[in-house]
Design a protein around this motif. Sequence first.
Motif, PDB file in Angstrom:
ATOM      1  N   GLY A   1       0.810  -1.215   0.000  1.00 32.44           N
ATOM      2  CA  GLY A   1       0.000   0.000   0.000  1.00 32.44           C
ATOM      3  C   GLY A   1       0.841   1.262   0.000  1.00 32.44           C
ATOM      4  N   ILE A   2       1.852   1.300   0.868  1.00 31.69           N
ATOM      5  CA  ILE A   2       2.710   2.490   0.958  1.00 31.69           C
ATOM      6  C   ILE A   2       3.438   2.729  -0.355  1.00 31.69           C
ATOM      7  CG2 ILE A   2       4.800   3.415   2.049  1.00 31.69           C
ATOM      8  CD1 ILE A   2       3.867   2.018   4.647  1.00 31.69           C
ATOM      9  N   ARG A   3       3.995   1.668  -0.908  1.00 36.25           N
ATOM     10  CA  ARG A   3       4.813   1.831  -2.120  1.00 36.25           C
ATOM     11  C   ARG A   3       3.959   2.227  -3.321  1.00 36.25           C
ATOM     12  NH1 ARG A   3       9.755  -1.898  -1.920  1.00 36.25           N
ATOM     13  NH2 ARG A   3      10.520  -0.093  -0.742  1.00 36.25           N
ATOM     14  N   LEU A   4       2.768   1.673  -3.435  1.00 34.26           N
ATOM     15  CA  LEU A   4       1.898   2.041  -4.557  1.00 34.26           C
ATOM     16  C   LEU A   4       1.491   3.510  -4.476  1.00 34.26           C
ATOM     17  CD1 LEU A   4      -0.430  -1.088  -4.904  1.00 34.26           C
ATOM     18  CD2 LEU A   4       1.369  -0.352  -6.478  1.00 34.26           C
TER      19      LEU A   4
ATOM     20  N   VAL B   1       9.268   3.287   9.205  1.00 32.62           N
ATOM     21  CA  VAL B   1       8.687   4.089  10.290  1.00 32.62           C
ATOM     22  C   VAL B   1       7.317   3.540  10.693  1.00 32.62           C
ATOM     23  CG1 VAL B   1       7.749   6.369  10.847  1.00 32.62           C
ATOM     24  CG2 VAL B   1       9.952   6.180   9.685  1.00 32.62           C
ATOM     25  N   ALA B   2       6.567   3.034   9.715  1.00 35.54           N
ATOM     26  CA  ALA B   2       5.200   2.581   9.982  1.00 35.54           C
ATOM     27  C   ALA B   2       5.165   1.296  10.808  1.00 35.54           C
ATOM     28  CB  ALA B   2       4.456   2.374   8.665  1.00 35.54           C
TER      29      ALA B   2
ATOM     30  N   LEU C   1       4.480  -3.946  14.503  1.00 34.09           N
ATOM     31  CA  LEU C   1       4.832  -5.099  13.670  1.00 34.09           C
ATOM     32  C   LEU C   1       6.337  -5.256  13.477  1.00 34.09           C
ATOM     33  CD1 LEU C   1       2.133  -4.627  10.869  1.00 34.09           C
ATOM     34  CD2 LEU C   1       2.047  -6.208  12.812  1.00 34.09           C
ATOM     35  N   PHE C   2       7.110  -4.421  14.146  1.00 38.57           N
ATOM     36  CA  PHE C   2       8.551  -4.429  13.904  1.00 38.57           C
ATOM     37  C   PHE C   2       9.279  -5.482  14.739  1.00 38.57           C
ATOM     38  CE2 PHE C   2      12.879  -2.673  14.510  1.00 38.57           C
ATOM     39  CZ  PHE C   2      13.261  -2.626  13.183  1.00 38.57           C
ATOM     40  N   ARG C   3       8.672  -5.926  15.820  1.00 35.79           N
ATOM     41  CA  ARG C   3       9.342  -6.835  16.748  1.00 35.79           C
ATOM     42  C   ARG C   3       9.710  -8.147  16.047  1.00 35.79           C
ATOM     43  NH1 ARG C   3       6.321  -7.557  22.274  1.00 35.79           N
ATOM     44  NH2 ARG C   3       6.797  -5.321  22.222  1.00 35.79           N
TER      45      ARG C   3
END
Length: 274
Positions: free
Chosen positions: A58-61, A98-99, A105-107
């Motif tokens: 989603g972010i990249r699009l 960053v998101a 969701l980074f863990r």
Amino acid sequence: MPLRLPSRPVLYRRTLIFLVHVALIPLAYLTAFGLRFDFRIPPVEFAHFQTTVWWLLGIRLVVFQAFGLHRGYWKHVGLRDLLDLGLAVTLSSALFAVALPALGLFRGMPRSVFLLDWIVMIFFSGGIRFAARALRESQLARARLDDGRRTFIIGAGEAGEQLLRQALHDPRAGMNVVGFIDDKPETHGRTLHGVPVLGHTGKLKELVHKHDVELLVIAIRGATGAQTRRIVERCRETSVEFKIIPSIDDLLNTRRCSAARAATSTRCSTASWG
């Protein structure tokens, strides 16, 4: 004013590019995980991929849309397009990094995946664009071999290189450029976009017959009158049609003269009507 919608071919091209991006973004991300784990992705890491890939997509699009990457002509892709692509991938990767912590969701995510994804995405996206351009140029090359007139460009400098690029990208030029002719010895044996510099104008007649040339085009920026006359005389000796590409200075001088004549005509007309 009525809203002007894109034509059907434009919509088709944009839709196709969008779908290619939809496929490439997850593929690049999965490849990044594969590279990180030697293509033996542990189940827990594959679960990370499945959970986060939709956010990356989603972010990249959205970023690609902002940079206009869903538009454009891949057959004319150049350095500017590659720079825009690099900026778009970099920005989307930064936003994604960053998101994920903000979304919790980074863990457990390996940080090297972000860098690998950035590299792979640029490689995939840039590669497919230049592949499309290479395919287009190969098609044009075949068309030139079939239909274009065998041509020598006299002058292996900037003007000659620009003329060659136009001939390579525009089949309407009707030229199959088989060689350059240049009087500078240091250019002999070199190539421009795959086209060799064959020799100097003193051997022009011999080279024309050897390569079955049908057209000569003089493209020398900044040539003196004496140089041009000498080259024209050599061209006439070959009995082959030749043309002279005007220099930028000639074009500017012509425009100045035309503007001066127009201004003079206007002043004369004003005076006569007064």
